[in-house]
Design a protein around this motif. Sequence first.
Motif, short mmCIF file in Angstrom:
data_model
loop_
_atom_site.label_atom_id
_atom_site.label_comp_id
_atom_site.label_asym_id
_atom_site.label_seq_id
_atom_site.Cartn_x
_atom_site.Cartn_y
_atom_site.Cartn_z
N THR A 18 48.59 41.05 98.51
CA THR A 18 48.41 42.26 97.71
C THR A 18 47.32 42.02 96.67
OG1 THR A 18 50.07 41.60 96.11
CG2 THR A 18 50.84 42.86 98.01
N VAL A 19 46.95 43.12 96.02
CA VAL A 19 45.89 43.04 94.98
C VAL A 19 46.36 42.18 93.80
CG1 VAL A 19 44.59 44.43 93.32
CG2 VAL A 19 44.84 45.22 95.66
N ASN A 20 47.67 42.23 93.53
CA ASN A 20 48.19 41.45 92.41
C ASN A 20 48.03 39.94 92.62
OD1 ASN A 20 48.97 43.77 91.07
ND2 ASN A 20 50.97 43.84 92.12
N ASP A 21 47.92 39.55 93.91
CA ASP A 21 47.75 38.13 94.19
C ASP A 21 46.32 37.64 93.93
OD1 ASP A 21 50.38 38.02 94.99
OD2 ASP A 21 49.90 38.60 97.05
N THR A 55 37.45 48.26 90.86
CA THR A 55 37.42 48.28 92.33
C THR A 55 38.71 47.71 92.91
OG1 THR A 55 35.05 47.85 92.12
CG2 THR A 55 35.97 47.72 94.30
N LEU A 56 39.28 46.74 92.22
CA LEU A 56 40.57 46.21 92.69
C LEU A 56 41.67 47.27 92.61
CD1 LEU A 56 40.69 42.55 91.34
CD2 LEU A 56 40.82 43.30 93.71
N LYS A 57 41.58 48.14 91.59
CA LYS A 57 42.57 49.23 91.51
C LYS A 57 42.40 50.18 92.70
CE LYS A 57 43.78 49.38 86.67
NZ LYS A 57 43.72 50.11 85.40
N VAL A 58 41.12 50.45 93.02
CA VAL A 58 40.86 51.28 94.20
C VAL A 58 41.44 50.61 95.44
CG1 VAL A 58 39.04 52.25 95.67
CG2 VAL A 58 38.81 52.35 93.19
N ALA A 59 41.23 49.28 95.52
CA ALA A 59 41.75 48.53 96.67
C ALA A 59 43.27 48.60 96.73
CB ALA A 59 41.29 47.08 96.59
N GLU A 114 48.03 51.07 99.55
CA GLU A 114 49.16 52.00 99.70
C GLU A 114 48.88 53.02 100.79
OE1 GLU A 114 49.91 53.66 95.88
OE2 GLU A 114 50.45 51.73 94.99
N VAL A 115 47.63 53.52 100.78
CA VAL A 115 47.26 54.48 101.82
C VAL A 115 47.34 53.82 103.20
CG1 VAL A 115 45.38 55.94 102.68
CG2 VAL A 115 45.80 55.81 100.24
N GLU A 116 46.97 52.57 103.24
CA GLU A 116 47.00 51.84 104.52
C GLU A 116 48.43 51.77 105.07
OE1 GLU A 116 44.42 50.99 106.04
OE2 GLU A 116 45.09 49.60 107.60
N ALA A 157 52.23 53.71 109.07
CA ALA A 157 53.43 54.47 109.43
C ALA A 157 53.08 55.60 110.39
CB ALA A 157 54.08 55.04 108.16
N ILE A 158 51.95 56.27 110.11
CA ILE A 158 51.52 57.36 111.01
C ILE A 158 51.18 56.81 112.39
CG2 ILE A 158 49.71 59.08 111.41
CD1 ILE A 158 49.56 59.43 108.36
N LYS A 159 50.54 55.65 112.42
CA LYS A 159 50.19 55.04 113.71
C LYS A 159 51.44 54.70 114.51
CE LYS A 159 45.66 53.04 112.73
NZ LYS A 159 44.94 51.83 112.32
N GLU A 160 52.45 54.17 113.81
CA GLU A 160 53.71 53.86 114.50
C GLU A 160 54.35 55.12 115.06
OE1 GLU A 160 56.34 51.62 112.01
OE2 GLU A 160 54.94 49.95 111.84
N GLU A 161 54.31 56.18 114.23
CA GLU A 161 54.89 57.46 114.67
C GLU A 161 54.14 57.99 115.90
OE1 GLU A 161 57.60 60.59 114.30
OE2 GLU A 161 57.50 58.70 113.21
#
Lengths: 102, 251
Positions: free
Chosen positions: A6-9, B59-63, B68-70, B75-79
């Motif tokens: 994760t980003v926190n790491d 940029t790390l916050k964006v990441a 989270e979006v990933e 989940a959508i891919k599994e569905e």
Amino acid sequence: MENTITVNDVDTDFLPLIHDIIKSGERENHEPQKSAQEISQKIQDLQKKIDQARSDIRKLPGVQYNSEQQLKAMDDLRQSLQMKRQLLLKYRHMYSFDVPKY
Amino acid sequence: MSANTSTRDKLLGLLDDFELLSRELIENLSAGRQQKINVQHQLLLTEQLVATDNEIKATLKVAEHQAEVEKKVNAIKEEIETQDQHITQMQKHFKEAENILATALFQAKQKLQSINKASKHPVSSEDLIKYAHRISASNAVCAPLTWQPGDARRPYPTDIEMRMGYLGRLSDLPLNGHIMQPQGLADIVRSNNQIDRQASQQNQFAWHSTGDMHLGVGSGVIDTRNHSKDVAEDVEVMSTDSSSFSSSDSQ
């Protein structure tokens, strides 16, 4: 997914290290021999930390595209899912037979 | 170009920038101790370093948001995968149903053709019975395994057996002036089952050339087999004689 982190790491607190290096340089006048070794060690630590951050960033999930591309990809997948659901519903509720009327 | 840059590449680029700036700053500080310190340049480098650090954090916050979006994307891919499996299964069922229905339709069409053909060329029941008799008399395909010359058994029902059968006894009409003795269906079945085992028993059922039939019931078993030569010949003659059967049918 053991390679995923994760980003926190990801440790990107480099400024304190640089601050320490600068401070050590200021002390060089008093103890030049000791200070040079200390600075050299801290520069190596900074380099290791930057390399580690690089390695961690490569393992971050979902950063292989930018935010806009990711959102667009998600929308496309949602549309695809919706179409598949509608197709299944259509299959399930379609008429079993066309009964001819006499 | 920058619009298509991935977040990972952006972060790595910022790290490279940070590394270069920090190296330059440290080198400048080291050199500055021996020479005259360019304070403005040091200040500019420090500001750029801090700005790059802030940009890395942003940029790390964006990441983080992208991570989270990933998760949602996964989940959508599994569905989607689940729905794909359902669709594949349903298509398989449809294919099976199509095969079954195609077979049923083909058979139904064949039956319809047969029905149309039958309704166009009706056959009377009498003709049908005559034909059945003809094929049973001449078109039998095999004899019993234990059959030997002289054995009265035939691979088709003999005339006597036909007379003893349920059809022959329906009307219970007199044959040649004689009335057949009444006999239950269970007895007939039992007698048919025991025909093979009772081959050596005493003859209790004789068909005389005069046309008289004597039916004797002994020990509850009717023996339709007869190893006596002359009687066997009589039976054979009578069973294959279609004229006698036809005469009984016509009554």
